[in-house]
Enzyme design. Structure first.
Site, PDB file in Angstrom:
ATOM      1  N   ASP A 129       0.828  -1.228   0.000  1.00  0.00           N
ATOM      2  CA  ASP A 129       0.000   0.000   0.000  1.00  0.00           C
ATOM      3  C   ASP A 129       0.852   1.264   0.000  1.00  0.00           C
ATOM      4  O   ASP A 129       0.583   2.214  -0.728  1.00  0.00           O
ATOM      5  CB  ASP A 129      -1.041   0.004   1.136  1.00  0.00           C
ATOM      6  N   LEU A 165      -4.672  -7.494  13.111  1.00  0.00           N
ATOM      7  CA  LEU A 165      -6.028  -7.346  12.553  1.00  0.00           C
ATOM      8  C   LEU A 165      -6.471  -5.889  12.590  1.00  0.00           C
ATOM      9  O   LEU A 165      -7.653  -5.582  12.542  1.00  0.00           O
ATOM     10  CB  LEU A 165      -7.017  -8.240  13.313  1.00  0.00           C
ATOM     11  N   SER A 166      -5.486  -4.999  12.754  1.00  0.00           N
ATOM     12  CA  SER A 166      -5.743  -3.574  12.629  1.00  0.00           C
ATOM     13  C   SER A 166      -6.555  -3.002  13.790  1.00  0.00           C
ATOM     14  O   SER A 166      -7.451  -2.179  13.596  1.00  0.00           O
ATOM     15  CB  SER A 166      -6.459  -3.340  11.298  1.00  0.00           C
ATOM     16  N   SER A 167      -6.211  -3.443  14.998  1.00  0.00           N
ATOM     17  CA  SER A 167      -6.919  -2.934  16.185  1.00  0.00           C
ATOM     18  C   SER A 167      -6.676  -1.441  16.363  1.00  0.00           C
ATOM     19  O   SER A 167      -7.579  -0.703  16.788  1.00  0.00           O
ATOM     20  CB  SER A 167      -6.474  -3.700  17.438  1.00  0.00           C
ATOM     21  N   SER A 168      -5.495  -0.948  16.014  1.00  0.00           N
ATOM     22  CA  SER A 168      -5.224   0.477  16.233  1.00  0.00           C
ATOM     23  C   SER A 168      -6.028   1.348  15.270  1.00  0.00           C
ATOM     24  O   SER A 168      -6.623   2.356  15.678  1.00  0.00           O
ATOM     25  CB  SER A 168      -3.732   0.769  16.137  1.00  0.00           C
ATOM     26  N   ASP A 207      -5.478   0.148   6.223  1.00  0.00           N
ATOM     27  CA  ASP A 207      -6.254  -0.243   7.397  1.00  0.00           C
ATOM     28  C   ASP A 207      -7.404   0.724   7.670  1.00  0.00           C
ATOM     29  O   ASP A 207      -8.533   0.313   7.946  1.00  0.00           O
ATOM     30  CB  ASP A 207      -5.337  -0.326   8.629  1.00  0.00           C
TER      31      ASP A 207
HETATM   32  C1  GLA Z   1       0.269  -2.396   8.504  1.00  0.00           C
HETATM   33  C2  GLA Z   1       0.043  -1.009   7.925  1.00  0.00           C
HETATM   34  C3  GLA Z   1      -0.632  -1.098   6.556  1.00  0.00           C
HETATM   35  C4  GLA Z   1       0.123  -2.034   5.627  1.00  0.00           C
HETATM   36  C5  GLA Z   1       0.411  -3.365   6.333  1.00  0.00           C
HETATM   37  C6  GLA Z   1       1.279  -4.276   5.500  1.00  0.00           C
HETATM   38  O1  GLA Z   1      -0.947  -3.014   8.777  1.00  0.00           O
HETATM   39  O2  GLA Z   1      -0.749  -0.241   8.781  1.00  0.00           O
HETATM   40  O3  GLA Z   1      -0.746   0.180   5.987  1.00  0.00           O
HETATM   41  O4  GLA Z   1       1.301  -1.443   5.170  1.00  0.00           O
HETATM   42  O5  GLA Z   1       1.014  -3.197   7.590  1.00  0.00           O
HETATM   43  O6  GLA Z   1       0.641  -4.579   4.318  1.00  0.00           O
END
Ligand code: GLA
Length: 368
Positions: free
Chosen positions: A27, A118-121, A165
């Site tokens: 990304d 899993l993108s908690s932040s 995310d």
């Molecule tokens: C983290 C970052 C994302 C992406 C991933 C790896 O989750 O927040 O933007 O770069 O790592 O794909």
């Protein structure tokens, strides 16, 4: 069972976590990603107060109170800059992104494992911002909302993350993954075939050194771009001509991963789970070999998942350095009860939402 506590709420906002099916470390080079929002996520329930200049939030899972100022310089910590509680910086990010006219107080609760990939932040940043009025997909320009959350989270966390995310947490479409071109931010929903089940498994290792190692990978990609131009446009041949072996491998991952994302989206759209799974497994090999963001625990988890009956393919998901793997399986084939690691079956859900919730609301407490 835990006890219950009550909070007075005027608004309730939910922002989902995500699992990225394929396209990691692409990304921030303007490449392609294929994440989906999941049912696990973060809720902020609060009452805004027109007379207050501060947003104050407590968490159901951790002690302490996060606070941030509204108005000019929105998102600055109220009082001296601080790292405690651990959710402070994401409350700052949410306030900075939303730029609300007034403060308020409330509670955070989450069903996401924290720091597992899993993108908690970002779910927390987005939930705070949406609770404070940032437009959701149903309400306005979701790309603008995502850009604001992305920029605010970069500032508050000091980690130069990409936009995946925050964008998927806001723009998720039920039943679909989103093919995102991170140069143009063009979004294309890709249906998850009915015959498929997405499973997420934790390798048991928290993500270690992820912030500094992540920044280093990003800097290496920037250095490779200096040699061959934007990696999103580079081809395999030009990448092989990069003299520095480390930069060559990093760029090779990005270029080959973009091709795999495109092919996986096409395979899923055709219901071809065998091809999609194979591409996911190839992605893991590239992340482990060329990009070096896997760990022995993640490698062995992926190998276990890959060998399970009904699993078409598996890979680490997110930044790597520990955390979670994602597997594509035949629906019904995967039984989380029969494995000895933490595992969730997830469906593709909607992006963030907000509702007016006047009155008092009870929350379950995990801790007491
Ligand atoms: C983290 C970052 C994302 C992406 C991933 C790896 O989750 O927040 O933007 O770069 O790592 O794909």
């Amino acid at each position: 069972m835990g006890s219950l506590f009550e909070a007075e709420v005027g608004v309730e906002a939910f922002a989902p976590g995500r699992v990225n099916l394929i396209g990691d470390h692409t990304d921030y080079t303007g490449g392609l990603v294929l994440p989906m929002a999941i049912g696990l996520g973060t809720t902020v329930a609060m009452r805004t107060d027109p007379g207050s200049r501060t947003v104050r939030l407590r968490s159901r899972d951790e002690t302490g109170e996060a606070s941030a100022e509204v108005g000019p310089g929105a998102g600055r910590p109220a009082g001296p800059a601080r790292d405690e509680p651990s959710f402070q910086r994401y409350v700052e990010a949410g306030v900075r992104a939303a730029r609300p006219p007034a403060g308020g107080a409330g509670w955070i609760s989450t069903s996401l494992p924290i720091g597992a990939g899993l993108s908690s932040s970002s779910a927390l940043t987005v939930a705070v911002a949406v609770a404070l009025g940032l437009p959701t997909r149903a309400e306005g320009d979701v790309l603008d909302s995502a850009r604001r959350c992305h920029e605010a989270e970069q500032i508050a966390s000091g980690v130069p993350g990409g936009i995946m995310d925050q964008l998927i947490s806001l723009a998720g479409v039920a039943g679909h993954a989103l093919l995102v071109d991170c140069t143009t931010l063009a979004l294309r929903p890709v249906p998850i075939p009915e015959a498929a089940q997405v499973a997420v498994a934790h390798c048991g290792e928290p993500r270690r050194l992820s912030d500094s190692a992540y920044a280093r990978r990003r800097a290496e990609c920037d250095a490779a771009r200096e040699v061959v131009g934007p990696l999103a446009l580079a081809d395999a041949r030009s990448v092989e001509a990069i003299a520095d072996p480390v930069l060559r491998r990093r760029a090779r991952h990005v270029v080959s991963e973009n091709a795999r994302v495109r092919a996986t989206a096409a395979a899923l759209a055709e219901g071809d789970l065998v091809t999609a799974g194979k591409l996911m497994s190839e992605s893991h090999a590239s992340l482990a070999g060329d990009f070096e963001v896997s760990t022995p625990a993640l490698d062995s988890l992926v190998a276990i998942l890959d060998a399970m009956p009904g699993v078409f393919g598996a890979r680490l998901t997110g930044a790597g350095f520990g955390g979670c793997a994602v597997a594509l399986a035949a629906r019904g084939a995967f039984d989380p009860g029969s494995v000895d690691f933490q595992c969730w079956l997830v469906d593709a859900g909607e992006g963030a939402w907000r509702r007016v919730a006047d009155g008092r609301r009870q929350f379950g407490s995990r801790t007491s």
